[in-house]
Write an enzyme that holds these catalytic residues in place. Structure first.
Site, short mmCIF file in Angstrom:
data_model
loop_
_atom_site.label_atom_id
_atom_site.label_comp_id
_atom_site.label_asym_id
_atom_site.label_seq_id
_atom_site.Cartn_x
_atom_site.Cartn_y
_atom_site.Cartn_z
N HIS A 237 0.86 -1.20 0.00
CA HIS A 237 0.00 0.00 0.00
C HIS A 237 0.89 1.24 0.00
O HIS A 237 1.95 1.26 0.62
CB HIS A 237 -0.89 -0.03 1.25
CG HIS A 237 -1.90 1.06 1.27
ND1 HIS A 237 -1.60 2.35 1.65
CD2 HIS A 237 -3.22 1.06 0.94
CE1 HIS A 237 -2.70 3.09 1.54
NE2 HIS A 237 -3.68 2.33 1.11
N ASP B 53 -11.17 1.64 -1.45
CA ASP B 53 -10.37 2.53 -0.62
C ASP B 53 -11.28 3.37 0.29
O ASP B 53 -11.05 4.56 0.49
CB ASP B 53 -9.44 3.44 -1.43
CG ASP B 53 -8.19 3.83 -0.64
OD1 ASP B 53 -8.06 3.42 0.53
OD2 ASP B 53 -7.34 4.54 -1.20
MN MN Z 1 -5.75 2.88 0.62
#
Ligand code: MN
Length: 361
Positions: free
Chosen positions: A178, A309
């Site tokens: 990430h 997200d």
């Molecule tokens: Mn993220």
């Protein structure tokens, strides 16, 4: 609105936080403020205009399930919000990873039909990180790891992280690489001429950092040493699919012909063998559909997974992007859930049998 024609929808990059973690970030010394992530986090968690994300990050119950229901998301793969435990020193990071993974496992146990999760580890201490990865996967049943790029300016291609990679390979679980901001030594390059940090964060810094990190891992030979490693990148691969042909051409011309580089394969081969991409951060802007189709064409539908997200991106438009692609039913199944179920070994959706998938115990 649920996605018509899709039996199941799994979202694979969904952020959460818990109070003890935010309090520990708050205690970090002010001299760490040169760290671009800490500066950004203090904006998010202290500044009124940034705090809209705070409540949904902390909600791992009814509020989050309501957002998932509205968008038609059946399962969310949760991960501790970036930069995870990587701003702390080795001891605090290791302890915080354990606390975060226990918290996550407890939230999954409360909603096993809706939540899965990725474990955090503290690469600051690779040996203890390897042990925590093993505990989180084999004892807590988590589905892989999330690592937020560099740790105190160091990248995971350094040989000292090999014990962690060997543990990951032995567990056979994916690592979601990430983004976070680049290290402080990049800071000036992300500033305008008046010293304002203009290119940090999701505008550019995150993608630069995650793309750079992935390429460092590839050229280091890590994937020759451990060929079954599985990496996941968000944001449609952080720009890398666009350069597939050029990576391969230049690896040969600019590197091998000079006697450098001893990888068995070209960079693009590792991207297509060891890396999966998700759609995190992709909304139905006119540019997104063609870009997503490009990634499917260049990387293969079997490497693509849906992600939102949450809470940084909106769920309903993210699902609409998938709907508007007009993929074949088989391709839509692959990106909506099948690839994620196989890669993360998630429970199979109802009616798909118990044979494939199934949470590790
Ligand atoms: Mn993220």
């Amino acid at each position: 609105m649920p996605l018509d024609g899709v039996r199941h929808l799994v979202a694979t990059e969904e952020a959460f936080a818990f109070p003890g973690y935010l309090e520990a970030l708050d205690r970090l010394p002010e001299d760490a403020v040169r760290d671009l992530d800490l500066k950004e986090l203090r904006f998010i968690y202290r500044h009124p205009s940034g705090m809209e994300w705070l409540a949904p990050l902390l909600d791992t119950g009814a509020g989050r399930l309501a957002v998932m229901d509205e968008a038609g998301v059946d399962r969310a793969v949760l991960s501790l919000v970036a930069p995870g435990v990587q701003l702390f020193d080795a001891d605090e990071g290791t302890a915080m990873a354990r606390e975060a993974n226990d918290f996550l496992a407890e939230r999954i146990a409360a909603h096993p039909d809706r939540f899965s999760g990725l474990a955090v580890v503290a690469p600051q201490d690779p040996e203890r990180a390897a042990l925590e990865a093993e505990r989180a996967v084999t004892r807590l049943g988590l589905s892989g790891l999330v690592i937020n790029c560099h740790t105190h300016g160091e990248y995971l291609d350094h040989p000292r992280y090999l014990p962690l990679w060997e543990a990951v390979a032995a567990l056979d679980v994916p690592v979601y690489l990430h983004p976070r901001n680049p290290p402080p030594r990049y800071r000036d390059l992300l500033c305008d001429h008046e010293g304002q940090v203009t290119l940090a964060g999701a505008l550019w810094g995150f993608h630069h950092e995650a793309g750079l990190h992935t390429m460092r891992l590839i050229v280091s030979g890590l994937f020759d040493r451990l060929p079954t490693l599985k990496l996941v990148l968000g944001h449609l691969g952080e720009g890398l699919p666009y350069y597939l042909w050029r990576f391969d051409y230049m690896y040969h011309r600019g590197y091998r012909l000079k006697g450098q580089g001893s990888n068995e394969l070209n960079p693009g081969d590792y991207l297509r063998r060891n890396v999966w991409l998700t759609t995190s951060g992709i909304h139905p802007h006119a540019d997104c559909g063609p870009t997503l189709r490009f990634c499917i064409e260049r990387m293969g539908i079997e490497r693509m997974m849906f992600a939102i997200d949450h809470p940084f991106q909106e769920s309903v438009p993210a699902v609409a992007t998938l709907r508007d692609l007009a993929l074949s039913p088989a391709d839509l199944d692959a990106i909506a859930w099948r690839n994620a179920v196989e890669l993360f070994r998630l429970p199979s959706p109802p009616g798909e049998g118990d044979g494939d998938g199934g949470a590790p115990t």
